[in-house]
Write a protein that holds these residues in place. Structure first.
Motif, PDB file in Angstrom:
ATOM      1  N   SER A   3     -55.401-116.894  70.136  1.00 37.98           N
ATOM      2  CA  SER A   3     -55.266-118.300  70.535  1.00 37.98           C
ATOM      3  C   SER A   3     -54.240-118.470  71.656  1.00 37.98           C
ATOM      4  O   SER A   3     -54.371-119.349  72.497  1.00 37.98           O
ATOM      5  N   ASN A   4     -53.224-117.585  71.700  1.00 36.29           N
ATOM      6  CA  ASN A   4     -52.250-117.769  72.787  1.00 36.29           C
ATOM      7  C   ASN A   4     -52.813-117.385  74.164  1.00 36.29           C
ATOM      8  O   ASN A   4     -52.255-117.730  75.188  1.00 36.29           O
ATOM      9  N   GLU A   5     -53.949-116.681  74.186  1.00 37.00           N
ATOM     10  CA  GLU A   5     -54.576-116.346  75.481  1.00 37.00           C
ATOM     11  C   GLU A   5     -55.166-117.572  76.163  1.00 37.00           C
ATOM     12  O   GLU A   5     -55.367-117.595  77.372  1.00 37.00           O
ATOM     13  N   ILE A   6     -55.543-118.572  75.359  1.00 42.73           N
ATOM     14  CA  ILE A   6     -56.299-119.690  75.933  1.00 42.73           C
ATOM     15  C   ILE A   6     -55.441-120.961  76.076  1.00 42.73           C
ATOM     16  O   ILE A   6     -55.962-122.028  76.376  1.00 42.73           O
ATOM     17  N   ILE A   7     -54.115-120.814  75.865  1.00 47.76           N
ATOM     18  CA  ILE A   7     -53.243-121.986  76.043  1.00 47.76           C
ATOM     19  C   ILE A   7     -53.277-122.385  77.523  1.00 47.76           C
ATOM     20  O   ILE A   7     -52.979-121.574  78.403  1.00 47.76           O
ATOM     21  N   PRO A   8     -53.671-123.623  77.833  1.00 50.08           N
ATOM     22  CA  PRO A   8     -53.830-124.001  79.236  1.00 50.08           C
ATOM     23  C   PRO A   8     -52.505-124.315  79.921  1.00 50.08           C
ATOM     24  O   PRO A   8     -51.495-124.569  79.253  1.00 50.08           O
ATOM     25  N   ASP A   9     -52.536-124.315  81.233  1.00 48.31           N
ATOM     26  CA  ASP A   9     -51.398-124.764  82.029  1.00 48.31           C
ATOM     27  C   ASP A   9     -51.249-126.277  81.801  1.00 48.31           C
ATOM     28  O   ASP A   9     -52.234-127.015  81.918  1.00 48.31           O
ATOM     29  N   PRO A  10     -50.028-126.754  81.481  1.00 50.71           N
ATOM     30  CA  PRO A  10     -49.842-128.205  81.279  1.00 50.71           C
ATOM     31  C   PRO A  10     -50.355-129.034  82.462  1.00 50.71           C
ATOM     32  O   PRO A  10     -50.836-130.150  82.279  1.00 50.71           O
TER      33      PRO A  10
END
Ligand code: SF4
Length: 234
Positions: free
Chosen positions: A9-16
């Protein structure tokens, strides 16, 4: 080639910045402290509750032709029908964040936590695009391992004249049920944070077209112009 991918899941954390742009803010907007706090909480929830997974499967032109034909009445001529016959490689894909993230958004709304619910919803929308980027990028890396002038772009049913009904033959071909993706009413994919479509790989020029189709008059995003502008130059 058919690849099933499970992502962290941390791979797909988007740029704010992408999350805020999804809400209509310009890329250089400076968010208020309260917005930053909401963003931080939403991204933390995303890392806890998203379960990104997907399938990407290579497809021949004739196989895709059948899917496109079975999509029903696409809106007359479309950009895609001029693009995919020029492709060097094609693949269909589906990628999802799973049910829990949607349930979390719904729960926040039910409990009147609208700002956080909305932020998480926008963050999940940006995350599903990032997950699709990861899948496409892995596929592209295998297709053009020798380098050269190569570009891939994604095209999805429901956009740019391709009938939304195209989800039916596409999801059947890829066996989306294997990762828990089903079609609901009006071809809505479930879980909600899911995307699917066709990846077209080949010379960058094959993706270039004039946006003078009838449906372009109703387009608010002109996203194709951005995508074309970002293609590698020859
Ligand atoms: S102008 Fe809009 S609807 Fe027309 S092809 Fe481009 S993105 Fe699609």
């Amino acid at each position: 080639m058919k690849v099933r991918l499970v992502m962290e899941s941390n791979e797909i954390i988007p740029d704010p910045v992408d999350v805020l742009m999804g809400q209509g803010l310009p890329a250089d907007a400076v968010p208020a402290v309260r917005v930053k706090e909401l963003m931080s909480r939403a991204l933390e929830m995303l890392s806890l509750f998203a379960a990104p997974r997907g399938i990407i499967r290579s497809i021949s032109r004739s196989e895709f032709e059948r899917i496109y034909r079975d999509s029903g009445n696409s809106e007359g001529a479309t950009p895609l029908e001029g693009i995919y016959p020029q492709a060097e490689q094609l693949a269909v894909y589906v990628v999802t964040l799973g049910d829990l993230i949607t349930q979390t958004v719904e729960s926040l709304f039910r409990n009147n936590e609208y700002p956080l619910g909305a932020m998480l919803d926008f963050a999940a929308s940006a995350a599903i695009e990032k997950a699709a980027d990861i899948m496409e990028s892995k596929w592209r890396g295998e297709q053009c391992a020798g380098g050269g002038n190569y570009a891939s772009l994604r095209y999805s049913p429901g956009y740019c004249g391709w009938n939304i009904e195209g989800q039916r033959p596409l999801l059947k071909f890829i066996d989306s049920a294997a990762i828990g993706v089903q079609l609901g009413e009006n071809c809505l994919m479930l879980p909600l944070k899911t995307t699917s479509g066709l990846v077209v790989g080949g010379e960058p020029e094959i993706h270039v077209f004039d946006n003078d189709y009838g449906f372009c008059e109703r387009c608010n995003t002109l996203e194709c112009r951005t995508r074309i502008a970002e293609l590698p130059k020859t």
